[in-house]
Design a protein around this motif. Structure first.
Motif, PDB file in Angstrom:
ATOM      1  N   ILE A  68      -7.512  31.247  98.068  1.00  0.00           N
ATOM      2  CA  ILE A  68      -7.988  31.526  96.721  1.00  0.00           C
ATOM      3  C   ILE A  68      -7.818  33.016  96.460  1.00  0.00           C
ATOM      4  N   GLU A  69      -7.088  33.361  95.410  1.00  0.00           N
ATOM      5  CA  GLU A  69      -6.936  34.752  95.003  1.00  0.00           C
ATOM      6  C   GLU A  69      -7.705  34.967  93.712  1.00  0.00           C
ATOM      7  N   VAL A  70      -8.749  35.783  93.777  1.00  0.00           N
ATOM      8  CA  VAL A  70      -9.542  36.110  92.596  1.00  0.00           C
ATOM      9  C   VAL A  70      -8.841  37.231  91.850  1.00  0.00           C
ATOM     10  N   LEU A  71      -8.574  37.019  90.563  1.00  0.00           N
ATOM     11  CA  LEU A  71      -7.792  37.962  89.772  1.00  0.00           C
ATOM     12  C   LEU A  71      -8.632  38.527  88.638  1.00  0.00           C
ATOM     13  N   GLY A  72      -8.116  39.587  88.024  1.00  0.00           N
ATOM     14  CA  GLY A  72      -8.755  40.125  86.834  1.00  0.00           C
ATOM     15  C   GLY A  72      -9.136  41.571  86.988  1.00  0.00           C
ATOM     16  N   GLY A  73      -8.640  42.402  86.056  1.00  0.00           N
ATOM     17  CA  GLY A  73      -8.971  43.823  86.076  1.00  0.00           C
ATOM     18  C   GLY A  73      -8.556  44.456  87.388  1.00  0.00           C
ATOM     19  N   ARG A  74      -9.437  45.281  87.954  1.00  0.00           N
ATOM     20  CA  ARG A  74      -9.142  45.948  89.209  1.00  0.00           C
ATOM     21  C   ARG A  74      -9.507  45.069  90.397  1.00  0.00           C
ATOM     22  N   LEU A  75     -10.144  43.933  90.110  1.00  0.00           N
ATOM     23  CA  LEU A  75     -10.595  43.065  91.184  1.00  0.00           C
ATOM     24  C   LEU A  75      -9.489  42.108  91.596  1.00  0.00           C
ATOM     25  N   ALA A  76      -9.082  42.152  92.834  1.00  0.00           N
ATOM     26  CA  ALA A  76      -8.082  41.213  93.346  1.00  0.00           C
ATOM     27  C   ALA A  76      -8.346  41.036  94.822  1.00  0.00           C
ATOM     28  N   SER A  77      -9.028  39.978  95.186  1.00  0.00           N
ATOM     29  CA  SER A  77      -9.367  39.731  96.575  1.00  0.00           C
ATOM     30  C   SER A  77      -9.041  38.290  96.928  1.00  0.00           C
ATOM     31  N   VAL A  78      -9.002  38.007  98.196  1.00  0.00           N
ATOM     32  CA  VAL A  78      -8.461  36.744  98.694  1.00  0.00           C
ATOM     33  C   VAL A  78      -9.437  36.105  99.669  1.00  0.00           C
ATOM     34  N   LEU A  79      -9.633  34.812  99.511  1.00  0.00           N
ATOM     35  CA  LEU A  79     -10.401  34.032 100.480  1.00  0.00           C
ATOM     36  C   LEU A  79      -9.465  33.011 101.102  1.00  0.00           C
TER      37      LEU A  79
END
Length: 226
Positions: A68-79
Motif C-alpha cells: 500500500i502506497e499512501v499518496l498526497g502532498g508531501r506524504l508518500a509512505s509505504v506499507l
C-alpha cells in the motif's frame, strides 16, 4: 546504377560470429542479461473517506503479499504486508528507513480484505450498479485476525471476492477500489529495499517526522505502541 554486393555476404559471415560471441558472453557472465523476477499482481487505486477527508493510495496484491502506497502532498509512505508470515513493514522512502510489526500490532480500521485468513459472512445480497459497473451489494460481517467488522460491501459482478466499496455507519467511513486490474510487476515491490535501515522503536520523539504524519493520515494504519 550498380548496387553494392558486399553487405549481404558480410552479414552472412558476421551473424554466426556475433551469435557465438553473445553465447560466449552469456556463459562467461551468467548474471548479465538476466531480468529481475516478476509476479502477476492485482492493483487498484484505493480512496478512503473518513472524517470529511479523502486519502488516496495505490495497492498491489500478489498471493499472500500486499503493498500500500499512501499518496498526497508531501506524504508518500509505504506499507508492505506478508500475510503468510503475519508480518508488516512500514517504509519511509524519504528517510530510507523501515519499521517492522506483527499484523496483530496494526490497529486497522479497514478489514484486511486480501488476507487469506479473513472470513466474510454475506447476506443474500442484491444486484446493484456502482459507478456504471454491474455489482452485488451485501450486508456482511467480517472476522479478520481477532477483529470483527460489520458494514456494506460491494463486489463487481465480474470479479466476485474482490471488493469495490466498503461502508460502515459507525464510525461513518467509505473505502473504494477503482481501476482494479492485473499486471506484471517486479517482485521487489513486496520486499524491504536494500540499503534501508530500521529506525528506533520506542520514544515517539525518536521517530522520523514523516512517520508521525503517516500515522495521522485518514487511511494509514494506526500503529499501536510496541
Amino acid at each position: 546504377m550498380n548496387r553494392p554486393t558486399t553487405s549481404c555476404s558480410v552479414a552472412r559471415f558476421y551473424t554466426p560470429c556475433l551469435l557465438m560471441l553473445l553465447t560466449f558472453l552469456g556463459l562467461a557472465f551468467p548474471g548479465r542479461g538476466q531480468t529481475e523476477p516478476m509476479v502477476t499482481a492485482y492493483t487498484a487505486t484505493m480512496l478512503t473517506e473518513r472524517n470529511g477527508m479523502v486519502t488516496t493510495s495505490r495497492i498491489w496484491q500478489a498471493g499472500t503479499r500486499l503493498r500500500i502506497e499512501v499518496l498526497g502532498g508531501r506524504l508518500a509512505s509505504v506499507l508492505i504486508v506478508d500475510y503468510g508470515t503475519g508480518r508488516a513493514a512500514l517504509l519511509i522512502p524519504a528517510e530510507m528507513k523501515f519499521r517492522q510489526y506483527a499484523l496483530t500490532d496494526l490497529n486497522v480500521v479497514t478489514p484486511h480484505f486480501f488476507d487469506p485468513q479473513t472470513r466474510i459472512s454475506y447476506d443474500a445480497g442484491r444486484d446493484d450498479t456502482l459507478e456504471g459497473m454491474a455489482a452485488h451489494r451485501y450486508k456482511v460481517r467480517i472476522d479478520s485476525r481477532g477483529r470483527s467488522y460489520e458494514g456494506i460491501l460491494w463486489e463487481a459482478a465480474s470479479t466476485p471476492g474482490i471488493p469495490l466499496r466498503w461502508e460502515t455507519p459507525d464510525p461513518p467511513s467509505r473505502v473504494s477500489w477503482q481501476d482494479g486490474h492485473r499486471e506484471e510487476v517486479a517482485e521487489r515491490l513486496f520486499r524491504i529495499p536494500a540499503g534501508y535501515t530500521q529506525w528506533a522503536t520506542h520514544p515517539e520523539k525518536q521517530q522520523p517526522d514523516c512517520v508521525s504524519r503517516l500515522q495521522k493520515a485518514p487511511n494509514a494504519p494506526v500503529l499501536d505502541p510496541p
